[in-house]
Motif scaffolding. Structure first.
Motif, PDB file in Angstrom:
ATOM      1  N   ARG A   1       0.832  -1.212   0.000  1.00 32.58           N
ATOM      2  CA  ARG A   1       0.000   0.000   0.000  1.00 32.58           C
ATOM      3  C   ARG A   1       0.864   1.258   0.000  1.00 32.58           C
ATOM      4  NH1 ARG A   1      -2.445   2.988   4.512  1.00 32.58           N
ATOM      5  NH2 ARG A   1      -4.290   4.117   3.765  1.00 32.58           N
ATOM      6  N   ASN A   2       1.891   1.284   0.840  1.00 33.25           N
ATOM      7  CA  ASN A   2       2.731   2.478   0.930  1.00 33.25           C
ATOM      8  C   ASN A   2       3.728   2.586  -0.219  1.00 33.25           C
ATOM      9  OD1 ASN A   2       1.508   3.145   3.392  1.00 33.25           O
ATOM     10  ND2 ASN A   2       2.997   1.977   4.569  1.00 33.25           N
ATOM     11  N   ASN A   3       4.201   1.439  -0.695  1.00 32.91           N
ATOM     12  CA  ASN A   3       5.227   1.437  -1.728  1.00 32.91           C
ATOM     13  C   ASN A   3       4.645   1.648  -3.128  1.00 32.91           C
ATOM     14  OD1 ASN A   3       8.292   0.704  -2.034  1.00 32.91           O
ATOM     15  ND2 ASN A   3       7.266  -0.386  -3.692  1.00 32.91           N
ATOM     16  N   PHE A   4       3.405   1.193  -3.340  1.00 29.75           N
ATOM     17  CA  PHE A   4       2.817   1.268  -4.682  1.00 29.75           C
ATOM     18  C   PHE A   4       1.460   1.981  -4.707  1.00 29.75           C
ATOM     19  CE2 PHE A   4       5.496  -2.655  -5.372  1.00 29.75           C
ATOM     20  CZ  PHE A   4       6.353  -2.065  -6.280  1.00 29.75           C
ATOM     21  N   GLU A   5       0.497   1.438  -3.982  1.00 30.21           N
ATOM     22  CA  GLU A   5      -0.890   1.891  -4.135  1.00 30.21           C
ATOM     23  C   GLU A   5      -1.067   3.377  -3.867  1.00 30.21           C
ATOM     24  OE1 GLU A   5      -5.257   1.090  -2.108  1.00 30.21           O
ATOM     25  OE2 GLU A   5      -3.748  -0.496  -2.032  1.00 30.21           O
TER      26      GLU A   5
ATOM     27  N   VAL B   1       8.268   6.525   2.067  1.00 26.81           N
ATOM     28  CA  VAL B   1       8.343   7.386   3.247  1.00 26.81           C
ATOM     29  C   VAL B   1       7.430   8.594   3.064  1.00 26.81           C
ATOM     30  CG1 VAL B   1       9.876   8.745   4.721  1.00 26.81           C
ATOM     31  CG2 VAL B   1      10.700   6.643   3.670  1.00 26.81           C
ATOM     32  N   GLN B   2       7.372   9.122   1.836  1.00 23.63           N
ATOM     33  CA  GLN B   2       6.488  10.251   1.559  1.00 23.63           C
ATOM     34  C   GLN B   2       5.034   9.885   1.820  1.00 23.63           C
ATOM     35  OE1 GLN B   2       7.235  11.700  -2.391  1.00 23.63           O
ATOM     36  NE2 GLN B   2       9.454  11.724  -2.127  1.00 23.63           N
ATOM     37  N   ALA B   3       4.648   8.675   1.389  1.00 20.34           N
ATOM     38  CA  ALA B   3       3.272   8.234   1.624  1.00 20.34           C
ATOM     39  C   ALA B   3       2.973   8.192   3.113  1.00 20.34           C
ATOM     40  CB  ALA B   3       3.054   6.861   0.991  1.00 20.34           C
ATOM     41  N   ARG B   4       3.908   7.656   3.895  1.00 19.39           N
ATOM     42  CA  ARG B   4       3.715   7.591   5.343  1.00 19.39           C
ATOM     43  C   ARG B   4       3.597   8.992   5.949  1.00 19.39           C
ATOM     44  NH1 ARG B   4       5.075   3.088   8.443  1.00 19.39           N
ATOM     45  NH2 ARG B   4       5.418   1.175   7.238  1.00 19.39           N
ATOM     46  N   ILE B   5       4.455   9.912   5.510  1.00 16.68           N
ATOM     47  CA  ILE B   5       4.444  11.267   6.067  1.00 16.68           C
ATOM     48  C   ILE B   5       3.137  11.986   5.705  1.00 16.68           C
ATOM     49  CG2 ILE B   5       5.556  13.523   5.961  1.00 16.68           C
ATOM     50  CD1 ILE B   5       7.128  11.482   7.574  1.00 16.68           C
TER      51      ILE B   5
ATOM     52  N   MET C   1      -5.645  10.233  -1.975  1.00 14.08           N
ATOM     53  CA  MET C   1      -5.552   8.939  -1.311  1.00 14.08           C
ATOM     54  C   MET C   1      -4.885   9.050   0.055  1.00 14.08           C
ATOM     55  SD  MET C   1      -4.667   6.067  -4.222  1.00 14.08           S
ATOM     56  CE  MET C   1      -3.228   6.926  -4.885  1.00 14.08           C
ATOM     57  N   CYS C   2      -4.011  10.039   0.228  1.00 13.47           N
ATOM     58  CA  CYS C   2      -3.323  10.228   1.504  1.00 13.47           C
ATOM     59  C   CYS C   2      -4.073  11.176   2.432  1.00 13.47           C
ATOM     60  CB  CYS C   2      -1.916  10.753   1.265  1.00 13.47           C
ATOM     61  SG  CYS C   2      -0.830   9.545   0.454  1.00 13.47           S
ATOM     62  N   GLY C   3      -5.297  11.522   2.078  1.00 17.03           N
ATOM     63  CA  GLY C   3      -6.132  12.330   2.963  1.00 17.03           C
ATOM     64  C   GLY C   3      -5.888  13.817   2.896  1.00 17.03           C
TER      65      GLY C   3
END
Length: 356
Positions: free
Chosen positions: A140-144, A184-188, A312-314
């Motif tokens: 999810r974090n690496n691709f989606e 990491v960007q997706a997580r942040i 997708m990241c809110g």
């Protein structure tokens, strides 16, 4: 034999043993045999019940005097043994200061480490925060969340090292070795969009780290290498901000006369996207062996964060915009130090490393 005679015999024998003892181990054995719970003096004290009541104080005094004498001799002998041992050790470890010294080999920073520290210094100077994330990541974090759907070629097992994968091969919970530090960007972004978290918008981060892809090892490829990803999310961010940031980085990292240009490209997580070229630091754009005569060198990709990625990241894409860029650490290390084979960076040959 009277108790007094027994005590005199015990004292005489014990003092002889103490005098003949050669090490602390022998002294300890004597102490246990005479003064221990089952020692000879303790046995004498246990026989006090057979002594007449009027004689017990005198006998007790004799036992205490014998104990004190033995303990004093044990302590004296122990100090003597330790003193001799220390003198012997000093004699054995004597250093001849007239002998030539032995040169010790010192460690040296790896060219990759030098490059990443220089790079971090540039972006910290522009107000970026250095962040990191796990090397083992979810699909999810690496691709989606980066707008890479299940059928995207980058998700093929030939490119990605999967640790745990569903039967269909399309689960967002698949576990893999990250293929890019963009995870990491997706997580942040997810963290910043959560009002319960400490981190909030805007975002201005740089995330260097190791990534993994199933590449064959050659002069320009490795299954394990390093990327540096940058991300800025705020209100009113434009492509001009991205170009200015990259231009400033290139000048500080490669030299004041370095120029940049962007070429149209495509990345799933940015729109519009571009490849970043810089003027060759070796020839100044005139054309040479390093830049293969073009005068320009490609360093990595960049672009405006895709609105769907923000969504997708809110993060509301109607309110916020941002840019992202990626830099291959080994690539800029090879370019900066004119190294022609990436494998040299991983062989740990000190003759090579000491050049930097």
């Amino acid at each position: 034999m009277t108790i007094k005679e027994m005590l005199e015999q015990i004292s005489t024998n014990t003092l002889e043993k103490i005098r003949d003892a050669q090490d602390t181990g022998a002294l300890n054995d004597i102490k246990v045999a005479i003064l221990g719970k089952k020692g000879e003096l303790t046995s004498v004290l246990k026989g006090m019940k057979d002594v007449a009541p009027e004689e017990r104080p005198k006998v007790g005094q004799l036992v205490n005097e014998a104990r004190a004498q033995i303990e004093a001799k044990l302590d004296e002998k122990l100090k003597s043994i330790n003193r001799l041992a220390r003198a012997e050790k000093l004699k054995r470890e004597t250093i001849d200061v007239t002998l030539p010294g032995k040169r010790k080999l010192m460690g040296h920073r790896h060219p990759n480490q030098i490059a990443v520290e220089d790079l971090e210094r540039v972006f910290i100077g522009m107000g970026y925060e250095i962040v990191s994330g796990p090397e083992v990541e979810y699909d999810r974090n690496n691709f989606e969340l980066l707008n890479i759907p299940a059928n995207h070629p980058a998700k093929d097992e030939q490119d990605t090292f999967y640790i745990q994968r569903s039967a269909s091969g399309e689960s967002r919970d698949d576990i893999l070795l990250r293929t890019q530090t963009s995870s990491v960007q997706a997580r942040i972004m997810l963290e910043a969009s959560d009002p319960t978290k400490e981190r909030q918008l805007p975002i201005k981060i740089l995330s260097p780290g190791r990534v993994f892809r199933a590449d064959e090892v050659d002069a320009t490829h490795s299954p394990s290498f390093h990327q540096v990803e940058g991300l800025v999310i705020d209100k009113g961010i434009t492509m001009a901000d991205l170009k200015g940031t990259l231009a400033q980085f290139a000048r500080e990292f490669f030299g004041e006369k370095t120029k940049t240009k962007l070429r149209p490209h495509h990345f799933p997580f940015t729109e519009p996207s571009a490849e970043v070229d810089i003027t060759c630091f070796k020839c100044g754009g005139k054309g040479c062996r390093v830049c293969k005569g073009s005068g320009w060198i490609e360093i990595r990709g960049c672009g405006m964060v895709h609105p769907h990625v923000l969504e997708m990241c809110g993060i509301d894409p109607e309110v916020y915009s941002g840019f992202a860029f990626g830099i291959g650490l080994e690539r800029i290390t090879l370019l900066k130090y004119e190294i022609d084979d990436m494998r040299l960076l991983y062989e740990n040959d000190t003759r090579f490393l000491n050049q930097f």
